[in-house]
Design a protein around this motif. Structure first.
Motif, PDB file in Angstrom:
ATOM      1  N   UNK A 112      -9.587 -17.391   0.885  1.00 22.90           N
ATOM      2  CA  UNK A 112      -8.195 -16.978   0.669  1.00 22.90           C
ATOM      3  C   UNK A 112      -8.129 -15.877  -0.392  1.00 22.90           C
ATOM      4  N   UNK A 113      -9.004 -15.971  -1.403  1.00 20.33           N
ATOM      5  CA  UNK A 113      -9.017 -14.900  -2.411  1.00 20.33           C
ATOM      6  C   UNK A 113      -9.560 -13.599  -1.814  1.00 20.33           C
ATOM      7  N   UNK A 114     -10.450 -13.731  -0.826  1.00 17.67           N
ATOM      8  CA  UNK A 114     -10.921 -12.527  -0.125  1.00 17.67           C
ATOM      9  C   UNK A 114      -9.750 -11.822   0.564  1.00 17.67           C
ATOM     10  N   UNK A 115      -8.862 -12.615   1.183  1.00 17.73           N
ATOM     11  CA  UNK A 115      -7.674 -12.039   1.851  1.00 17.73           C
ATOM     12  C   UNK A 115      -6.747 -11.410   0.805  1.00 17.73           C
ATOM     13  N   UNK A 116      -6.497 -12.154  -0.300  1.00 21.14           N
ATOM     14  CA  UNK A 116      -5.623 -11.615  -1.354  1.00 21.14           C
ATOM     15  C   UNK A 116      -6.205 -10.307  -1.919  1.00 21.14           C
ATOM     16  N   UNK A 117      -7.506 -10.290  -2.129  1.00 24.79           N
ATOM     17  CA  UNK A 117      -8.163  -9.107  -2.704  1.00 24.79           C
ATOM     18  C   UNK A 117      -7.991  -7.883  -1.819  1.00 24.79           C
ATOM     19  N   UNK A 118      -8.208  -8.069  -0.499  1.00 24.65           N
ATOM     20  CA  UNK A 118      -8.048  -6.919   0.415  1.00 24.65           C
ATOM     21  C   UNK A 118      -6.593  -6.450   0.437  1.00 24.65           C
ATOM     22  N   UNK A 119      -5.652  -7.422   0.358  1.00 26.13           N
ATOM     23  CA  UNK A 119      -4.225  -7.028   0.360  1.00 26.13           C
ATOM     24  C   UNK A 119      -3.846  -6.306  -0.932  1.00 26.13           C
ATOM     25  N   UNK A 120      -4.372  -6.784  -2.078  1.00 22.88           N
ATOM     26  CA  UNK A 120      -4.102  -6.083  -3.348  1.00 22.88           C
ATOM     27  C   UNK A 120      -4.638  -4.657  -3.257  1.00 22.88           C
ATOM     28  N   UNK A 121      -5.849  -4.524  -2.699  1.00 17.85           N
ATOM     29  CA  UNK A 121      -6.433  -3.181  -2.547  1.00 17.85           C
ATOM     30  C   UNK A 121      -5.533  -2.283  -1.707  1.00 17.85           C
ATOM     31  N   UNK A 122      -5.048  -2.808  -0.563  1.00 18.45           N
ATOM     32  CA  UNK A 122      -4.181  -1.980   0.296  1.00 18.45           C
ATOM     33  C   UNK A 122      -2.902  -1.588  -0.435  1.00 18.45           C
ATOM     34  N   UNK A 123      -2.328  -2.547  -1.194  1.00 17.79           N
ATOM     35  CA  UNK A 123      -1.085  -2.244  -1.931  1.00 17.79           C
ATOM     36  C   UNK A 123      -1.313  -1.171  -2.992  1.00 17.79           C
ATOM     37  N   UNK A 124      -2.426  -1.268  -3.717  1.00 18.93           N
ATOM     38  CA  UNK A 124      -2.672  -0.272  -4.772  1.00 18.93           C
ATOM     39  C   UNK A 124      -2.938   1.102  -4.157  1.00 18.93           C
ATOM     40  N   UNK A 125      -3.722   1.139  -3.064  1.00 18.35           N
ATOM     41  CA  UNK A 125      -3.958   2.442  -2.414  1.00 18.35           C
ATOM     42  C   UNK A 125      -2.633   3.053  -1.957  1.00 18.35           C
ATOM     43  N   UNK A 126      -1.740   2.214  -1.368  1.00 15.45           N
ATOM     44  CA  UNK A 126      -0.446   2.728  -0.903  1.00 15.45           C
ATOM     45  C   UNK A 126       0.371   3.229  -2.093  1.00 15.45           C
ATOM     46  N   UNK A 127       0.327   2.474  -3.198  1.00 13.73           N
ATOM     47  CA  UNK A 127       1.100   2.823  -4.396  1.00 13.73           C
ATOM     48  C   UNK A 127       0.615   4.146  -4.991  1.00 13.73           C
ATOM     49  N   UNK A 128      -0.708   4.325  -5.028  1.00 11.45           N
ATOM     50  CA  UNK A 128      -1.280   5.486  -5.720  1.00 11.45           C
ATOM     51  C   UNK A 128      -1.341   6.712  -4.812  1.00 11.45           C
ATOM     52  N   UNK A 129      -1.665   6.511  -3.534  1.00 11.44           N
ATOM     53  CA  UNK A 129      -2.005   7.656  -2.687  1.00 11.44           C
ATOM     54  C   UNK A 129      -0.860   8.123  -1.795  1.00 11.44           C
ATOM     55  N   UNK A 130       0.143   7.263  -1.521  1.00 14.19           N
ATOM     56  CA  UNK A 130       1.173   7.679  -0.559  1.00 14.19           C
ATOM     57  C   UNK A 130       2.413   8.213  -1.257  1.00 14.19           C
TER      58      UNK A 130
END
Ligand SMILES: Cc1cc2nc3c(=O)[nH]c(=O)nc-3n(C[C@H](O)[C@H](O)[C@H](O)COP(=O)(O)OP(=O)(O)OC[C@H]3O[C@@H](n4cnc5c(N)ncnc54)[C@H](O)[C@@H]3O)c2cc1C
Length: 130
Positions: A112-130
């Motif tokens: 479950x932390x693996x899922x949370x980690x990938x989602x946090x990564x996607x959110x930060x990339x969206x926040x920083x790059x988009x």
């Protein structure tokens, strides 16, 4: 630029302006060693820094009580992750960001932390790059 332990940049944590070079602002892994080095920390610092620069350019003052969060997941297998999470508040007396109560680290790795980690990564990339 380097000034803490001959390795890290000392900054004013209200604006991330260098304490050595005026009008130079430093964020991320280069900032003094007392804070964790993470992508989330770098992006949290960037928001405080940008808001402070806008204030300073328009004759105002930076937020005197900044609060930032750090959550860092590390994949330890192709599915499992572990995390460290803390909130940091500015302490005017120490002129430093100090960990608030709570937070901490995972007891063990999990899917479950693996899922949370990938989602946090996607959110930060969206926040920083988009
Ligand atoms: C293996 C590993 C796993 C990690 N896992 C996580 C994680 O799960 N979650 C998390 O939040 N963080 C993680 N981190 C930490 C995260 O990657 C860093 O904290 C974050 O990238 C720091 O951002 P930064 O902008 O300060 O530095 P960087 O991302 O290192 O950016 C600095 C940039 O400056 C460039 N540069 C260097 N010198 C020069 C020069 N002279 N001229 C021009 N450009 C230059 C570099 O090429 C680089 O692109 C991990 C780090 C590593 C190494």
């Amino acid at each position: 630029m380097v000034s803490v332990d001959n390795r890290w940049c000392a900054v004013d944590f209200l604006s991330y302006e260098s304490k050595v070079h005026k009008n130079v602002h430093v964020i991320g892994d280069s900032v003094s060693a007392a804070l964790p080095k993470s992508g989330h920390m770098a992006s949290s610092q960037a928001k405080i820094c940008a808001a402070a620069i806008v204030e300073l350019l328009s004759g105002g003052q930076p937020d005197p009580n900044p609060v930032i969060a750090n959550t860092c997941y590390s994949m330890v297998s192709d599915k499992e992750a572990m995390h460290v999470a803390n909130v940091y508040k500015y302490n005017a007396e120490k002129q430093a960001m100090v960990a608030a109560e709570g937070g901490g680290v995972s007891d063990k790795a999990s899917d479950i932390e693996g899922i949370y980690g990938r989602r946090l990564g996607r959110n930060i990339w969206a926040d920083v790059l988009l």
